[in-house]
Write a protein that holds these residues in place. Structure first.
Motif, PDB file in Angstrom:
ATOM      1  N   ALA A 127       0.814  -1.213   0.000  1.00 28.25           N
ATOM      2  CA  ALA A 127       0.000   0.000   0.000  1.00 28.25           C
ATOM      3  C   ALA A 127       0.848   1.264   0.000  1.00 28.25           C
ATOM      4  N   ALA A 128       2.121   1.129   0.337  1.00 24.60           N
ATOM      5  CA  ALA A 128       3.009   2.297   0.392  1.00 24.60           C
ATOM      6  C   ALA A 128       3.868   2.420  -0.863  1.00 24.60           C
ATOM      7  N   ILE A 129       3.522   1.698  -1.926  1.00 21.04           N
ATOM      8  CA  ILE A 129       4.385   1.642  -3.104  1.00 21.04           C
ATOM      9  C   ILE A 129       4.648   3.021  -3.704  1.00 21.04           C
ATOM     10  N   CYS A 130       3.639   3.914  -3.685  1.00 20.92           N
ATOM     11  CA  CYS A 130       3.833   5.249  -4.272  1.00 20.92           C
ATOM     12  C   CYS A 130       4.876   6.047  -3.490  1.00 20.92           C
ATOM     13  N   SER A 131       4.732   6.087  -2.178  1.00 28.24           N
ATOM     14  CA  SER A 131       5.675   6.870  -1.370  1.00 28.24           C
ATOM     15  C   SER A 131       7.072   6.256  -1.425  1.00 28.24           C
ATOM     16  N   ILE A 132       7.158   4.943  -1.511  1.00 31.49           N
ATOM     17  CA  ILE A 132       8.470   4.291  -1.606  1.00 31.49           C
ATOM     18  C   ILE A 132       9.155   4.684  -2.908  1.00 31.49           C
ATOM     19  N   LEU A 133       8.421   4.656  -4.014  1.00 30.37           N
ATOM     20  CA  LEU A 133       9.000   5.052  -5.302  1.00 30.37           C
ATOM     21  C   LEU A 133       9.522   6.480  -5.259  1.00 30.37           C
ATOM     22  N   GLU A 134       8.768   7.345  -4.630  1.00 28.91           N
ATOM     23  CA  GLU A 134       9.129   8.755  -4.613  1.00 28.91           C
ATOM     24  C   GLU A 134      10.274   9.046  -3.647  1.00 28.91           C
ATOM     25  N   ARG A 135      10.637   8.053  -2.829  1.00 26.50           N
ATOM     26  CA  ARG A 135      11.790   8.210  -1.928  1.00 26.50           C
ATOM     27  C   ARG A 135      13.097   7.753  -2.567  1.00 26.50           C
ATOM     28  N   LEU A 136      13.029   7.193  -3.781  1.00 23.66           N
ATOM     29  CA  LEU A 136      14.229   6.623  -4.395  1.00 23.66           C
ATOM     30  C   LEU A 136      15.054   7.696  -5.081  1.00 23.66           C
ATOM     31  N   THR A 137      15.592   8.588  -4.278  1.00 27.93           N
ATOM     32  CA  THR A 137      16.391   9.676  -4.835  1.00 27.93           C
ATOM     33  C   THR A 137      17.880   9.522  -4.547  1.00 27.93           C
ATOM     34  N   GLY A 138      18.206   8.700  -3.561  1.00 30.83           N
ATOM     35  CA  GLY A 138      19.617   8.525  -3.199  1.00 30.83           C
ATOM     36  C   GLY A 138      20.199   7.254  -3.778  1.00 30.83           C
ATOM     37  N   THR A 139      21.376   6.897  -3.285  1.00 29.85           N
ATOM     38  CA  THR A 139      22.065   5.701  -3.782  1.00 29.85           C
ATOM     39  C   THR A 139      21.816   4.491  -2.888  1.00 29.85           C
ATOM     40  N   GLN A 140      21.344   4.713  -1.657  1.00 35.46           N
ATOM     41  CA  GLN A 140      21.095   3.604  -0.745  1.00 35.46           C
ATOM     42  C   GLN A 140      19.753   2.943  -1.056  1.00 35.46           C
ATOM     43  N   PRO A 141      19.726   1.624  -1.140  1.00 32.64           N
ATOM     44  CA  PRO A 141      18.456   0.939  -1.405  1.00 32.64           C
ATOM     45  C   PRO A 141      17.464   1.120  -0.262  1.00 32.64           C
ATOM     46  N   VAL A 142      16.201   1.144  -0.599  1.00 33.72           N
ATOM     47  CA  VAL A 142      15.124   1.261   0.378  1.00 33.72           C
ATOM     48  C   VAL A 142      14.534  -0.125   0.605  1.00 33.72           C
ATOM     49  N   GLU A 143      14.347  -0.487   1.864  1.00 35.00           N
ATOM     50  CA  GLU A 143      13.706  -1.750   2.195  1.00 35.00           C
ATOM     51  C   GLU A 143      12.522  -1.470   3.111  1.00 35.00           C
ATOM     52  N   SER A 144      11.370  -2.096   2.793  1.00 32.32           N
ATOM     53  CA  SER A 144      10.169  -1.873   3.585  1.00 32.32           C
ATOM     54  C   SER A 144       9.406  -3.182   3.716  1.00 32.32           C
ATOM     55  N   TYR A 145       9.232  -3.631   4.949  1.00 34.45           N
ATOM     56  CA  TYR A 145       8.546  -4.906   5.201  1.00 34.45           C
ATOM     57  C   TYR A 145       7.484  -4.701   6.290  1.00 34.45           C
ATOM     58  N   GLY A 146       6.287  -4.371   5.849  1.00 35.72           N
ATOM     59  CA  GLY A 146       5.200  -4.233   6.797  1.00 35.72           C
ATOM     60  C   GLY A 146       4.682  -5.593   7.231  1.00 35.72           C
ATOM     61  N   ALA A 147       3.810  -5.607   8.209  1.00 33.64           N
ATOM     62  CA  ALA A 147       3.205  -6.859   8.664  1.00 33.64           C
ATOM     63  C   ALA A 147       2.407  -7.487   7.529  1.00 33.64           C
ATOM     64  N   LYS A 148       2.479  -8.809   7.424  1.00 30.42           N
ATOM     65  CA  LYS A 148       1.759  -9.504   6.354  1.00 30.42           C
ATOM     66  C   LYS A 148       0.277  -9.162   6.374  1.00 30.42           C
ATOM     67  N   GLU A 149      -0.257  -8.974   7.575  1.00 31.13           N
ATOM     68  CA  GLU A 149      -1.674  -8.666   7.706  1.00 31.13           C
ATOM     69  C   GLU A 149      -2.037  -7.296   7.133  1.00 31.13           C
ATOM     70  N   SER A 150      -1.022  -6.487   6.803  1.00 27.64           N
ATOM     71  CA  SER A 150      -1.284  -5.171   6.227  1.00 27.64           C
ATOM     72  C   SER A 150      -1.514  -5.225   4.715  1.00 27.64           C
ATOM     73  N   LEU A 151      -1.267  -6.404   4.099  1.00 30.67           N
ATOM     74  CA  LEU A 151      -1.542  -6.535   2.678  1.00 30.67           C
ATOM     75  C   LEU A 151      -3.048  -6.382   2.458  1.00 30.67           C
ATOM     76  N   PRO A 152      -3.472  -5.419   1.631  1.00 25.15           N
ATOM     77  CA  PRO A 152      -4.916  -5.212   1.437  1.00 25.15           C
ATOM     78  C   PRO A 152      -5.584  -6.447   0.833  1.00 25.15           C
ATOM     79  N   LEU A 153      -6.763  -6.785   1.349  1.00 24.21           N
ATOM     80  CA  LEU A 153      -7.540  -7.880   0.772  1.00 24.21           C
ATOM     81  C   LEU A 153      -8.242  -7.430  -0.502  1.00 24.21           C
ATOM     82  N   GLY A 154      -8.491  -6.146  -0.617  1.00 26.90           N
ATOM     83  CA  GLY A 154      -9.157  -5.612  -1.808  1.00 26.90           C
ATOM     84  C   GLY A 154      -8.668  -4.205  -2.065  1.00 26.90           C
TER      85      GLY A 154
END
Length: 465
Positions: A127-154
């Motif tokens: 659900a945070a894919i947009c904000s993650i993409l917009e944070r990719l301005t530096g050289t360090q990789p971004v890693e984001s692992y939310g709780a599995k239960e946060s995956l939207p069902l719909g």
């Protein structure tokens, strides 16, 4: 066609300010459930004002939505990631993002092994894919692992399949805990989507032109068990059957031990539910099934098949088998071969057992040699090819109501499917292109010839809706 998903005001605002507008290619691998996840992400990106492309060379960012279920799927995912990264040679500023099951399962290992990757996004952070993409301005990789239960069902989504059919994900995760399967490790326990939520999305899909609704989950027959309401899939089918515009409803995957008389009755009374069911039985030997931690044995499997065929004589039954599970003897394998020849499934896929990390089966003694596993799987597919050819030949001279999927680019012939054919899994019915047919429309097709998996015929008339 994708423009119908956009918010015009948001898009114009982003276009005028040129604020973090990106051209994004989204590659989705694996099962239909994973594709639905990608469709939700795609809608979020479009609504944010970004643009999508199928040409990787045009992209500012490539998202690879991976599968990580078995070894072959993992290898395909890795190959796709490496291919995406190769475009950095001509476009160093390109961003490569890895999402999906492989990202969830291997997390920090991906960045370590493929340092060209710019971000790894676990399922719980979709659900945070947009904000993650917009944070990719530096050289360090971004890693984001939310709780599995946060995956939207719909959620709001695009329809990436041809417009006349679509997948409806009714649940996430699984409680079955089969010893060979990594799905609960990756996607967590069963979470059934509320009935009204499923129905609301189905109505929206119908309004978008969808005629065939395909229900997907790891185990649709377990739907509702996490609410303490086993068998809730029957109520769901009753409600979906009333939706105007939907003509076919297809249920993928039904575990034999959960095929109750009530479930069969729901298949029978709902006229839009096609007589087609996929029973992922995996094996027929009681000892092998017990070692797999399957809930039922051969008796339950045969009983489910008998009751289904008695209640729905024209039902098409598909199954999946595993050959070479740890400890499978030659006698048990021979029993499986005899079972295949006796039951005569309409459709069957057999896979060589894949030892998956952190599963119970991977730690078992008596692991079987890769060559032996593959030989066994290949032989079962040879047996099934004979059965399939026989069953397809029996259809010659008969007429079936079919949906048109469009034109085959290689042959120039129209591709159609009867109720016995699931898209992207089963074969097609091919007809000449001398009479124009409409994709998504239904036709009566008379079969004139058959081969092992496909049929040939001619469309006699269009079926009025």
């Amino acid at each position: 066609a994708i423009s119908r998903y956009l918010n015009p005001e948001t898009c114009m605002e982003k276009f005028l300010t040129r604020e973090t507008i990106m051209v994004i290619a989204l590659i989705s691998l694996g099962c239909p459930k994973n594709q639905v996840d990608a469709d939700v992400m795609c809608h979020a990106l479009l609504e944010r004002g970004h643009i999508t492309t199928v040409d990787l060379s045009e992209a500012d960012a490539i998202i690879v939505n991976t599968c990580g279920f078995i070894e072959s799927a993992k290898q395909e995912a890795i190959d796709s990631i490496l291919e995406a990264c190769s475009y950095k040679e001509q476009k160093p500023e390109l961003k490569v993002v890895v999402t999906g099951c492989l990202a969830q399962r291997y997390q920090h290992e991906i960045v370590k092994e493929i340092p060209e990757v710019d971000a790894v996004v676990g399922l719980g952070s979709n659900a945070a894919i947009c904000s993650i993409l917009e944070r990719l301005t530096g050289t360090q990789p971004v890693e984001s692992y939310g709780a599995k239960e946060s995956l939207p069902l719909g959620g709001k989504r695009v329809i990436s399949t041809p417009r006349h059919y679509a997948y409806l994900k009714i649940a996430e995760g699984c409680n079955n805990r089969c010893h060979y399967c990594a799905i609960p490790l990756i996607r967590g326990p069963l979470r059934s989507r509320p009935i009204e939520d499923c129905v609301a999305e189905a109505r929206w899909l119908a309004g978008e032109g969808v005629k065939e609704l395909i229900l997907v989950a790891q185990d649709p027959t377990a739907y509702g068990e996490d609410w303490g309401k086993p068998g809730a899939v029957c109520e769901l089918l009753d409600k979906l059957n009333t939706i105007e515009g939907i003509r076919w409803i297809r249920v993928l995957y039904a575990y034999p031990e959960r095929i109750s008389d009530e479930f069969i009755a729901a298949l029978v009374r709902n006229n839009k539910v096609v007589p087609y069911l996929d029973l992922p039985i995996q094996h027929c030997d009681d000892e092998v099934l017990k070692n797999m931690n399957r809930r039922g044995g051969r008796k339950e499997i045969e009983d489910a098949i008998r009751r289904l065929r008695a209640a729905i004589p024209n039902i098409t039954l598909r199954t999946t088998l595993i050959a070479g599970f740890p400890g499978e003897t030659e006698e048990q394998y021979s029993e499986l071969c005899d079972f295949v020849k006796t039951v005569k499934f309409d459709r069957l896929g057999c896979f060589a057992y894949s030892a998956e990390e952190n599963t119970v089966a991977a730690k078992m003694d008596n692991q079987i040699d890769e060559e032996v596993k593959q030989r066994r799987a290949d032989h079962i597919m040879e047996l099934q090819a004979e059965i399939s050819a026989e069953k397809e030949a029996e259809k010659v001279g008969k007429t079936y109501e079919c949906i048109c999927d469009g034109v085959d680019d290689e042959t120039g012939m129209y591709l159609l499917r009867s109720a016995a054919d699931c898209p992207e899994i089963d074969g097609s019915i091919m007809t000449p292109a001398d009479t124009p047919l409409e994709a998504g429309a239904f036709y009566n097709v008379t079969i004139t010839d058959a081969d092992t998996y496909d049929l040939y015929g001619y469309a006699e008339s269009k079926v009025e809706e």
